[in-house]
Design an enzyme around this catalytic site. Structure first.
Site, PDB file in Angstrom:
ATOM      1  N   GLU A 270     -42.659 -39.553  36.520  1.00  0.00           N
ATOM      2  CA  GLU A 270     -42.308 -40.931  36.624  1.00  0.00           C
ATOM      3  C   GLU A 270     -43.013 -41.032  35.427  1.00  0.00           C
ATOM      4  O   GLU A 270     -43.638 -40.569  34.512  1.00  0.00           O
ATOM      5  CB  GLU A 270     -42.893 -41.293  37.967  1.00  0.00           C
ATOM      6  CG  GLU A 270     -42.386 -42.584  38.068  1.00  0.00           C
ATOM      7  CD  GLU A 270     -42.459 -43.451  39.612  1.00  0.00           C
ATOM      8  OE1 GLU A 270     -42.915 -44.415  39.688  1.00  0.00           O
ATOM      9  OE2 GLU A 270     -43.371 -42.769  40.775  1.00  0.00           O
ATOM     10  N   ASP A 304     -38.611 -45.314  36.496  1.00  0.00           N
ATOM     11  CA  ASP A 304     -39.820 -46.403  37.389  1.00  0.00           C
ATOM     12  C   ASP A 304     -39.359 -47.797  35.746  1.00  0.00           C
ATOM     13  O   ASP A 304     -38.491 -48.269  36.445  1.00  0.00           O
ATOM     14  CB  ASP A 304     -40.623 -46.202  37.406  1.00  0.00           C
ATOM     15  CG  ASP A 304     -41.416 -47.176  38.139  1.00  0.00           C
ATOM     16  OD1 ASP A 304     -40.589 -48.649  38.326  1.00  0.00           O
ATOM     17  OD2 ASP A 304     -42.793 -47.112  38.486  1.00  0.00           O
ATOM     18  N   GLN A 326     -36.459 -44.480  40.776  1.00  0.00           N
ATOM     19  CA  GLN A 326     -37.305 -44.618  41.967  1.00  0.00           C
ATOM     20  C   GLN A 326     -36.633 -46.261  41.998  1.00  0.00           C
ATOM     21  O   GLN A 326     -36.844 -46.729  41.086  1.00  0.00           O
ATOM     22  CB  GLN A 326     -38.811 -45.350  41.419  1.00  0.00           C
ATOM     23  CG  GLN A 326     -39.675 -46.283  42.525  1.00  0.00           C
ATOM     24  CD  GLN A 326     -40.540 -46.499  42.352  1.00  0.00           C
ATOM     25  OE1 GLN A 326     -41.190 -47.629  43.517  1.00  0.00           O
ATOM     26  NE2 GLN A 326     -41.454 -46.045  41.231  1.00  0.00           N
TER      27      GLN A 326
END
Length: 411
Positions: A270, A304, A326
């Protein structure tokens, strides 16, 4: 059944609001606190207790249904709304939202949200307001119709009621070793996050991070049940870009080598690089995804930063700028937009991670479980807080109860 009154109550988030810019700049920790001055406007300290504001809808039968307005841990970063101010948020609600809520028919639920959040001359409401009010409106619809929120949301999406659990993802916070043991002993589906948010945790050329990834895989082998192979998911807060290179090809090569070091596991990274804007992030992440796919089939990029609202998420999906997105629920706002984002990602063959933040409340976490179930998310975050057991209990039990209730109604 109509909404007759709106009330408010102070609420606590489960973790902190943190000034990401100050932490990235190297602010020293003193126990749990950070030393030094904040950098992001709105912060009085680098780390502040997360505050929330509960909004309650008093229904005609006397029931009160609640939603919690709250922001994410790293408020004010990467295009997000500023740090949460309960007094300011309540004033906005009383002026712009409460008059629209009174006398609404509770059963309408998602339709009520669209009306309550309609833009006026003052522009869009703070996303925390949309987030908390939509929780309350969906709970009002579920209460008035004697259904779960999951059933209300699924119906609005044109889907049958859910009957399958969503994999749960737990994050470690700074307890990066003991928390992993807890996750493994509890056979968590996706783990551990790792909080790789500093030069020390990343190490020169990523060596400390690579060692930690291998340690997690080895620990699973030592403690896990036979055949247990969770997805390995690490949030590196842009440190591949800061510590190695922001060149998409170099980023892809580093991640591919990392995946090779943990054979038998799928790896999710991420926020490998923070490119500073939505446009630059989309352009470069699309290149990373394309390059990584030529190197390995066991590593995925998770978007993200700069992927906040439904419009942002749709832009990432259109460019295929992530393998997994996300969907950070407080940043999206209206919970129905979270549901729409999940469906958009799944429809495009992209993973839909129904996320959020450690700074949320138990009440907002439970509401998100229903949306993740209804929209068929790929995975959902165990939240709130940074303690593994608490988030797993809140999210896992809410999921189990919801599916059992729906199954009982089916007969």
């Amino acid at each position: 059944m109509r909404i007759e009154q709106v009330i408010f109550a102070p609420a606590r988030g489960a973790f902190f609001y943190d000034d990401q810019a100050a932490i990235r700049a190297g602010r020293e920790m003193d126990g749990v606190a950070y030393l030094g001055e904040p950098l992001t406007p709105g912060f009085g300290k680098v780390r502040e207790p997360s505050r929330a504001l509960a909004i309650g809808l008093v229904l005609a039968d006397g029931a009160v249904v609640w939603g919690d307005m709250v922001s994410v841990q790293y408020s004010g970063a990467a295009g997000r709304d500023p740090v949460f101010d309960p007094g300011e948020i309540e004033a906005i609600c009383r002026k712009r939202v409460v008059p629209r809520l009174i006398d609404m028919e509770a059963a309408a639920g998602p339709e009520n949200a669209a009306f309550a959040f309609a833009y006026g001359d003052e522009g869009r409401l703070p996303l925390a307001v949309e987030y908390g009010v939509s929780q309350a409106l969906l709970r009002a619809a579920a209460h008035s119709r004697r259904l779960t929120i999951a059933e209300v949301v699924a119906e609005a999406l044109g889907l049958p009621a859910p009957d399958t659990p969503v994999p749960i993802f737990a994050q470690s916070g700074d307890d990066r070793h003991n928390a992993v043991d807890t996750m493994i002993l509890k056979s968590v589906d996706v783990l551990p996050h790792g909080l790789i948010n500093s030069a020390e945790k990343f190490g020169p050329a990523g060596t400390a991070f690579a060692d930690y990834v291998r340690w997690v895989a080895d620990r699973i082998g030592a403690l896990g049940e036979p055949g247990y192979r969770p997805v390995l998911h690490f949030d590196v807060y842009g440190w591949i870009g800061l510590g190695i290179s922001s060149d998409p090809r170099e980023v892809a090569r580093f991640i591919a080598r990392l995946a090779e070091s943990v054979p038998g596991y799928d790896l999710q990274i991420e926020c490998p690089v923070d490119y500073g804007s939505r446009g630059a992030t989309i352009e470069n992440y699309a290149t990373i995804v394309e390059m990584l796919d030529t190197l390995t089939d066991r590593a995925r990029i998770v978007a993200d930063e700069h992927c906040n609202t439904l419009a942002d998420i749709e832009a990432f999906i259109a460019a295929r700028a992530a393998h997994v997105i996300q969907i950070k629920t407080p940043d999206v706002g209206d919970l129905m937009d979270t549901a729409r984002a999940i469906r958009a990602a799944r429809g495009a063959g992209i993973g839909a991670y129904c996320g959020g933040t450690s700074a949320e409340t138990d009440h907002s976490a439970r509401a998100c479980v229903h949306v993740a179930l209804a929209a068929r998310a790929s995975m959902m975050l165990a939240k709130p807080g940074m303690g593994v057991n608490e988030g797993l209990t809140i999210v896992g039990n809410e999921q189990a109860r919801t599916l059992a209730e729906i199954a009982a109604r089916r007969g």
